[in-house]
Motif scaffolding. Structure first.
Motif: not given
Length: 1230
Positions: A239-259
Motif C-alpha cells: 500500500r502507498i499513502y501519498y499526500d496529494e490526490a491522485i488523478h491517473s496512473v500509467s504503467w511501464h510495460h515491464e510492470g516494474k514501475q508506474f507513474m
C-alpha cells in the motif's frame, strides 16, 4: 354524439367515391375536402402510406459536450461519448455511426472489447451497457444497473471477459461481460487499506492489471492511496499513502514501475522494489521561486507513460501549468527524453489517448499518435515527427466553427457543381498538416448505388457560408464564403451607438440558391442582402450598393382614454408624445437620409474596386435604411429568379422587388398598399378592456412602455418607387372592388367564405356574423402610440446552435408561446390571422360571441392581447413563377406570389422584356394584383403542379461565366429555361394547380379560375413550422413539420394524409430555425449546437440505408504476442498463468447480492436484432460475417495444424539423426 357525427363526416368527405361538396362545409383536422371544380382534374396519385417510413439516417459534426474517449488498436475505430448519452463511433471516412442511450444519461467511460466487435459504456445513472458493433447500426445486448453504488471507473483487460468496476464507496466489483452479471468476488475498501487507517480512501479513480502479472490489480483511490491487490491471495501486496490526490496512473510495460499524476501538478514515478517513497518526483511546469519553494501548479488530470524500442519513453499529460499566468490556453505536454513540447489548445481538454502499435500492455508500446478530445474539437497529433504536426481531420468536425444560424438542403443538384466547388475550395485549404495517412482507418464503406448529388449549405454567426458535399450520407467541406468581406471594417462605436451595434452584425439569417444558374443570395441579420455570381476566374469588380427604405410610419396617434382604468397603462401624462407623420424621399443608391442620426452605426459597403478570387463574387448589396434613428426590421422572406433577373424580399413592413440586372429598385410598397387604400382587415386599434388580467411571462410589457404599436402601415414614398398598385380604382382586385361598391367591411369577405379562415365551422354561427356589419366605434376610441426609439434594433444574432426555449404546444397554452416563438424565429413581431380573429376590436352580439368561443377555444388572457397590440402583418414567403395573374388570362406570364402572416396570398403579374438588349434597358412593369387567396395562419410555402400532377419548376438561366474571355465569333447570350404549365398537357387544356401551405392548413387552387379544389386542416392544437413540396418515389407530396414534433406528408393534389409520426417535440429554437426538407424524402436539422441530424421519411431510402452505411467491424486476426526471448521470460517475464474464470466464476466466488445490481436484457432475440439491424438485410449480413469468421478461423486452425505436423516431423527427423549419431558412443565420449 357530436364526435360520432364528426367521424361520419370525415369518412364521407375523405372517401374517393364521395360527392364533391363545398369546402365551406367545414372539415376537421386531418380531413381533406373537395370543392366543385370548373373542369375535371384527373390526377393519378401513385403515393401510398406504404411508401413512407421515418427514420434517422446519419449524424454529422462534432459530438456535443463530449465526456469520454476510447480506441480499439486492432480494429482502429474510435468512440466518443457525450453528456447527452450519445456515442459516436468513427472509422475511415464514411464509417460514422451514432448511438443514443434511451435514458439520456451522460457517458462516463468507454471500454472496447478489443477486436471483438463490442463496446462497454458506463453512464452517469450507474448503468453499464454492452453494445454489439457487428452490425451497421449498433444495439445494446445487455445492461446492468447498480442500485446502491455509484460507478467511478472501469477497466477491461485485453482478451478478458471480466470487467473491473470501481465505485464511489471505494469498492471494486467484477462483471462477467458474456452474461453481464456480477461476480461474488468483491474487493471491499476496508480490506484494501490497512485496518489502522481511520479515514476513507475516497472513490476509486484507477484500476489496472499489472503487465508483469495479470493476477495483480492496481487500485488507485482519490485521496492518494494506492493498493497493489493480489487477486489469488485476496490480500494487498503493498500500500502507498501519498499526500496529494491522485488523478491517473500509467504503467511501464515491464510492470516494474508506474507513474501517477497529482492535484498539485506533480508526476511521481514509483518502483515496485521500494514503495515507501516515490522513485522520482517532478513538477514539469513548476519553477523554483527565489525563496526556494516551487510555484503552485494546476492539477495534471491525466498522464500516459509509453515506451519505445529505439528512443526514450514518451510521457504525455494534460494540465499542470502554473497558476501565475492567467488566461493561458489549455495545454498538452509531450516529454520525450529531455525535450519538452507544450501544445496549446483552442478549447479545454476533455480526454486524450495515445495510439500504440500493440494491444498488449506488457510489450513495448511504440506510440505513433495522440488523439486529443477537446470540448469543441477533435485533433490527432503525429508523434513520429519531432515537430508533432497535426493530422488533417477527414470528418466534418468544424460545422460549429462559428455557430450555425441557418441551413439549406439541396438534393439532385447538377452533377458538375460539386467538382467545381471542390476545386475552388481546395485552393484555400490550410497547410502544415502531417503527411501521413489519418490513423483511424477502421471499418469498411463503399459508395452505394443509390447515391446522387446533394449539397448542404450552412450560414454562421460570423457571416461565413459553408457548402458541404452531402452525397451518399457523407459530409465533406466543398467551399467557404465570407460575406463580411463585402463591408468595410467598422470602428468601435461609443455611447448610444454602442448599444445598438449587433454583437454578430454579419450573422446569416437565410440563403437562397439556384444551383442551375449558380446565383446565390444571403440575408444578414443587419437587414441587408448580398447577391453573388459564380465565376471560375478572379476579377476586379466594384460592388453596387442599393439602399431601400422599407419602414412603417405612424399617424393619427391618440393617447388612451382617461376613463379607462387599466393596470396595463399608466397615467396619461406619462405616455410617449405623439409622433406625427414624417416622410423622407430616398432613392436607390443614395446616401444616408437626413433623418438618420449620425451616431447610428451602419455597415458600409466597400466603394472601391476590389479584387475577388474565383468562386462566388459579390455583385450587389441591398441595405434597408435607418429612419429617424429607428433600425429597419429584419427581412423575413426572399426569392430570386435568374430567368427574370429579379430579386424580391419582404419584412413586417412591406415588399420590395429589385432588378439586379439593371441594379434598380422596381417596387417598394408597404403591406397595406398591396391591398389598396382600404385595409381588408380593418386593423384599427382598440381601447383597453376593463378588468383586464395582468400580463406576465413572455408577454410582459417593456419597461416604461406606456402604449402599444398598432399603427397602419404607409408606403415609403420616393420619386423612384411606384406608388400603390391599387391607387386607381380601376385596377382594384376583384374582392376589394366589390366590397367597396357595397360599402361593406372587407372582413365580411372572409366570414362569408368559411373555408378560408377555417374558424367558424358551426353553420349556426355564419348567418349571425355575415348579416351584421362590424362598425368601428367613434373617434373616442383611443389609438395607441408606437414604441419609442429607445428599443434595441435587433436581437442578438442568436445562432440556431445556442437558442433554447421551452415551448408548450397544448391547445390552450401554445397560443402565446407560438407568437413568442415566431418572434424569435423570424426576428420580428408579426400580425397573425389567428390573433386577428381571436381578439377582434369590434362589438359582437352575445350569441355570436358564445358560438365563436365554443367553436374555437383558446386562451383569451391579456397576455395574448398584449402581443397582438405590437404586431404587424409580415411578408412570410415569396416565389417567382409562370402563372395566371388574373382569372381572365388565357396565357401564363411571369408572376410573383406573395404570402403574408395574415394568411393572405397575393398574385402580382409582371411584364418582362424578352429580348436581351431590351431587358437591359427597358424597365420591368407590374400589373394590378389579380388574385387574393386566403388561408388560416401565416403562409409558409408555395408549390405549382401541372394538371397531370407533375411538379413545375421555376424558370432559370443557364449558368455562364461573365468573367470568361469573350469569343467574338460566338457572343454570350442569356439562355433561359422555362417550364410552362401547359407545355406537356395538351389533352388537359390550359391551367395549373397552386399548392399553398400555411401554419394551420393547406389548399390546392386551380389557376386561372382561382377556385379551391382541396382543403386540409393540418393541425388545430399546434402549428406548422416548415413545409415544402418535395418529390418522393417519382411523385410529389407536401411535407410538414409541426411544433408538436409531428412530421406529416400529404398527397398532391388531393391532400390525402400519408404519414403522421410524432418524431421530435420542439424543445428549442435551434430545431425550428434549421429544419428543412428536400427531394428524395429527406430532411435535416441541427440536432445539437455542433451536429447536423439527417432523417428520411421515404420507405425506399430506409430499405437501402443498410447498404449505404459503413461496417464498423471487419474480421481481423489478433496480433500474436511478441517473442520475448528465453532469458527474459525465465527471469522476469510473465511466468504466472492466471485463470480468471476459476477465481471469479460462480463456483469459486458464489453469486453477488441481487439488490446490488439489476440485469436488464437487451435486444437479444431475433426480433430485437432485426430492429437493431434495420431488417432482414442486417441479419443476412451478420450471418455472412459470422460464416466468414468461422471459415477464416477454420482455415487458420488447418494452417496451424499443418504447421504443427511439419514441426513434429522435423523434430522426429532430427531426433532420429541424433539417436543414430550417438547410439554407438560410450558415456565418456560425450
Amino acid at each position: 354524439m357530436r364526435k360520432f357525427r364528426k367521424v361520419l363526416d370525415g369518412l364521407t368527405t375523405s372517401s374517393p367515391g364521395a360527392t364533391l361538396g363545398s369546402p365551406s362545409g367545414g372539415s376537421g383536422a386531418g380531413t381533406p375536402t373537395a370543392a366543385p371544380t370548373p373542369k375535371e382534374i384527373d390526377v393519378q396519385e401513385t403515393l401510398l402510406s406504404e411508401d413512407f417510413q421515418l427514420c434517422k439516417t446519419v449524424r454529422h459534426g462534432f459530438p456535443y459536450q463530449p465526456t469520454a474517449l476510447a480506441f480499439d488498436p486492432v480494429q482502429k475505430i474510435l468512440a466518443i461519448g457525450s453528456r447527452s448519452g450519445g456515442v459516436r463511433i468513427l472509422g475511415r471516412p464514411g464509417v460514422d455511426s451514432y448511438c443514443q442511450h434511451e435514458g439520456g444519461a451522460a457517458v462516463l467511460q468507454l471500454q472496447f472489447l478489443i477486436n471483438e466487435g463490442a463496446l462497454v459504456t458506463a453512464c452517469a445513472d450507474d448503468t453499464l451497457h454492452l453494445w454489439n458493433l457487428r452490425q451497421r447500426r449498433p444495439a445494446i445486448l445487455h445492461s446492468l444497473k447498480f442500485n446502491r453504488e455509484r460507478i467511478t471507473f472501469c477497466h477491461l483487460p485485453f482478451q478478458s471477459k471480466w470487467l473491473y468496476v470501481g465505485t464511489e464507496r471505494g469498492n471494486t466489483h467484477i462483471v462477467n461481460i458474456e452474461s453481464f452479471v456480477l461476480s461474488g468476488y468483491v474487493i471491499m475498501w476496508n480490506k484494501a487499506i490497512e485496518l489502522s487507517t481511520k479515514t476513507h480512501p475516497g472513490p476509486v479513480v484507477h484500476l489496472s492489471d499489472s503487465p508483469k502479472d495479470e493476477g495483480k490489480l492496481l487500485i488507485g483511490f482519490e485521496s492518494g492511496t494506492i493498493v497493489h491487490w493480489d487477486l489469488r491471495g485476496k490480500k494487498a501486496d503493498f500500500r502507498i499513502y501519498y499526500d496529494e490526490a491522485i488523478h491517473s496512473v500509467s504503467w511501464h510495460h515491464e510492470g516494474k514501475q508506474f507513474m501517477c499524476s497529482h492535484s498539485d501538478g506533480s508526476l511521481t514515478l514509483w518502483n515496485l522494489r521500494n514503495t515507501t517513497k516515490p522513485f522520482q518526483v517532478t513538477f514539469p511546469h513548476g519553477k523554483v521561486q527565489k525563496d526556494g519553494r516551487k510555484e503552485s501548479c494546476k492539477p495534471i488530470l491525466k498522464v500516459e507513460y509509453k515506451t519505445c524500442r529505439n528512443s526514450e519513453p514518451f510521457v504525455i499529460f494534460s494540465g499542470g501549468l502554473s497558476y501565475d499566468k492567467a488566461g493561458r490556453r489549455p495545454t498538452l505536454t509531450i516529454m520525450h527524453g529531455k525535450a519538452i513540447t507544450v501544445l496549446e489548445m483552442d478549447y479545454p481538454i476533455t480526454e486524450f489517448m495515445a495510439l500504440c502499435e500493440t494491444p498488449y500492455n506488457n510489450e513495448v508500446q511504440e506510440p505513433y499518435a495522440v488523439v486529443v478530445l477537446l470540448e469543441k474539437d477533435l485533433i490527432v497529433v503525429d508523434l513520429t515527427q519531432s515537430s508533432f504536426p497535426v493530422f488533417e481531420n477527414p470528418y466534418p468536425m468544424d460545422i460549429h466553427e462559428s455557430p450555425v444560424t441557418s441551413t439549406a438542403y439541396f438534393a439532385d443538384c447538377p452533377p458538375d457543381i460539386i467538382p467545381v466547388l471542390y476545386s475552388i475550395g481546395a485552393k484555400h485549404k490550410k497547410t502544415g498538416y502531417s503527411q501521413k495517412e489519418w490513423p483511424i482507418t477502421g471499418g469498411t464503406w463503399t459508395l452505394g448505388s443509390h447515391a446522387y448529388p446533394e449539397i448542404i449549405i450552412t450560414g454562421h454567426a460570423d457571416g461565413t457560408i459553408k457548402f458541404w458535399d452531402a452525397s451518399a450520407i457523407t459530409l465533406q467541406m466543398l467551399y467557404k464564403l465570407k460575406t463580411s468581406k463585402v463591408f468595410e471594417k467598422s470602428k468601435p462605436a461609443e455611447g448610444r451607438a454602442a448599444e445598438l451595434v449587433e454583437e454578430d452584425p454579419f450573422a446569416v439569417q437565410m440563403v437562397s440558391w439556384c444551383p442551375q444558374s449558380r446565383m446565390f443570395c444571403v440575408v444578414g441579420i443587419s437587414a441587408y442582402i448580398i447577391l453573388y455570381r459564380f465565376s471560375k476566374y478572379e476579377a476586379n469588380t466594384q460592388i453596387v450598393s442599393l439602399e431601400v427604405r422599407l419602414q412603417c410610419e405612424s399617424e393619427d396617434v391618440i393617447s388612451p382614454s382617461e376613463n379607462e382604468n387599466d393596470p396595463c397603462f399608466s397615467e396619461p401624462g406619462s405616455a410617449h408624445s405623439p409622433q406625427h407623420p414624417h416622410r423622407q424621399p430616398s432613392s436607390p443608391g443614395c446616401g444616408t437620409p437626413e433623418g438618420v442620426k449620425p451616431s447610428i452605426p451602419c455597415l458600409k459597403v466597400k466603394d472601391k474596386m476590389v479584387r475577388v478570387p474565383p468562386g462566388y463574387q459579390a455583385e450587389l448589396v441591398i441595405q434597408l435604411q435607418w429612419i429617424d434613428g429607428e433600425p429597419p426590421q429584419q427581412i423575413t422572406s426572399l426569392d430570386i429568379n435568374s430567368a427574370y433577373g429579379l430579386l424580391a424580399f419582404g419584412n413586417c413592413n412591406g415588399l420590395a422587388v429589385v432588378d439586379y440586372l439593371q441594379k434598380t429598385v422596381l417596387l417598394c410598397l408597404s403591406t397595406l398598399d398591396l391591398y389598396g387604400a382600404t385595409d381588408p382587415y380593418q386593423r384599427l386599434t382598440r381601447s383597453p378592456r376593463r378588468h383586464r388580467q395582468s400580463t406576465s411571462g413572455l408577454t410582459e410589457l417593456p419597461d416604461n412602455q406606456q402604449s402599444f404599436d398598432m399603427e397602419r402601415s404607409k408606403s415609403p414614398t420616393s420619386v423612384h418607387y411606384p406608388t400603390s398598385l391599387h391607387n386607381d380604382p380601376r385596377v382594384l382586385p376583384e374582392p376589394v372592388a366589390s366590397l367597396r361598391a357595397s360599402h361593406c367591411s372587407p372582413v365580411f369577405y372572409l366570414l362569408d367564405n368559411d373555408h378560408i379562415n377555417g374558424h367558424y365551422t358551426n353553420p349556426i354561427t355564419q348567418p349571425c356574423l355575415a348579416g351584421k356589419p362590424r362598425v368601428p366605434m367613434g373617434p373616442e376610441w383611443p389609438r395607441l402610440t408606437r414604441r419609442g426609439p429607445g428599443r434595441p434594433p435587433f436581437r442578438k444574432a442568436q445562432s440556431a446552435a445556442c437558442m433554447e426555449i421551452s415551448l408548450p404546444v397544448s391547445h390552450t397554452e401554445g397560443y402565446a408561446s407560438r407568437r413568442a416563438m415566431l418572434q424569435q424565429l423570424h426576428g420580428v413581431t408579426m400580425y397573425s390571422h389567428d390573433e386577428h380573429h381571436t381578439t377582434t376590436p369590434y362589438c359582437w352580439s352575445e350569441r355570436a360571441t358564445e358560438s365563436r368561443e365554443n367553436s374555437f377555444s383558446r386562451s383569451r388572457s391579456s397576455s395574448v392581447s398584449s402581443i397582438d397590440r405590437d404586431t404587424k402583418e409580415a411578408i412570410t414567403t415569396l416565389q417567382f413563377g409562370e402563372s395566371y395573374g388574373r382569372k381572365s388570362d388565357a396565357l401564363t406570364s411571369p408572376c410573383l406570389w406573395v404570402g403574408t402572416s395574415l394568411g393572405i396570398v397575393l398574385l402580382i403579374p409582371m411584364s418582362i422584356p424578352t429580348d436581351q438588349e431590351e431587358r437591359m434597358e427597358e424597365p420591368v412593369t407590374f400589373g394590378p394584383s389579380g388574385a387574393v387567396l386566403m388561408l388560416k395562419g401565416s403562409v409558409l410555402r408555395f408549390g405549382f403542379l401541372d394538371c397531370m400532377g407533375a411538379l413545375i419548376q421555376s424558370p432559370y438561366e443557364v449558368w455562364r461565366d461573365t468573367n470568361a474571355a469573350e469569343d467574338p465569333d460566338r457572343p454570350r447570350k442569356r439562355k433561359l429555361i422555362h417550364f410552362s404549365p401547359s407545355s406537356s398537357q395538351e389533352t388537359y387544356g390550359d391551367g395549373h394547380l397552386a399548392v399553398v401551405c400555411s401554419e394551420r392548413q393547406a389548399k390546392v387552387f386551380l389557376m386561372p379560375s382561382q377556385s379551391c379544389l382541396y382543403v386540409h386542416n393540418i393541425t388545430e392544437s399546434s402549428f406548422v413550422l416548415r413545409a415544402d413540396v418535395v418529390s418522393v418515389c417519382n411523385s410529389v407530396c407536401l411535407a410538414c413539420f409541426c411544433a408538436n414534433g409531428h412530421i406529416m406528408t400529404l398527397s398532391l393534389p388531393s391532400l390525402r394524409p400519408l404519414l403522421d409520426v410524432s418524431y421530435l417535440p420542439l424543445t428549442d429554437m435551434r430545431i425550428a430555425r434549421t429544419f428543412c426538407f428536400t427531394n428524395g424524402g429527406q430532411a435535416l436539422y441541427l440536432g445539437s449546437p455542433t451536429e447536423i441530424q439527417r432523417i428520411t421519411f421515404s420507405q425506399e431510402m430506409c430499405d437501402n440505408l443498410q447498404e449505404m452505411l459503413g461496417e464498423l467491424f471487419t474480421p481481423i486476426e489478433t496480433p500474436e504476442v511478441q517473442n520475448r526471448g528465453f532469458l527474459k521470460g525465465f527471469f522476469g517475464g510473465n511466468a504466472h498463468t492466471f485463470d480468471r474464470e476459476e477465481l471469479f466464476g460462480e463456483a469459486a466466488a458464489g453469486k453477488a447480492s441481487r439488490s446490488l445490481a439489476q440485469h436488464i436484457p437487451g435486444q437479444a432475440g431475433m426480433e430485437g436484432m432485426k430492429v437493431a439491424a434495420g431488417g432482414v438485410v442486417g441479419e443476412l449480413a451478420r450471418a455472412r460475417i459470422a460464416l466468414d469468421e468461422r471459415g477464416q478461423r477454420l482455415g487458420e486452425l488447418e494452417d496451424r495444424t499443418a504447421l504443427m505436423m511439419t514441426s513434429a516431423e522435423s523434430f522426429s527427423k532430427h531426433a532420429h539423426e541424433l539417436m543414430l549419431k550417438c547410439k554407438d558412443k560410450k558415456w565418456y565420449q560425450f
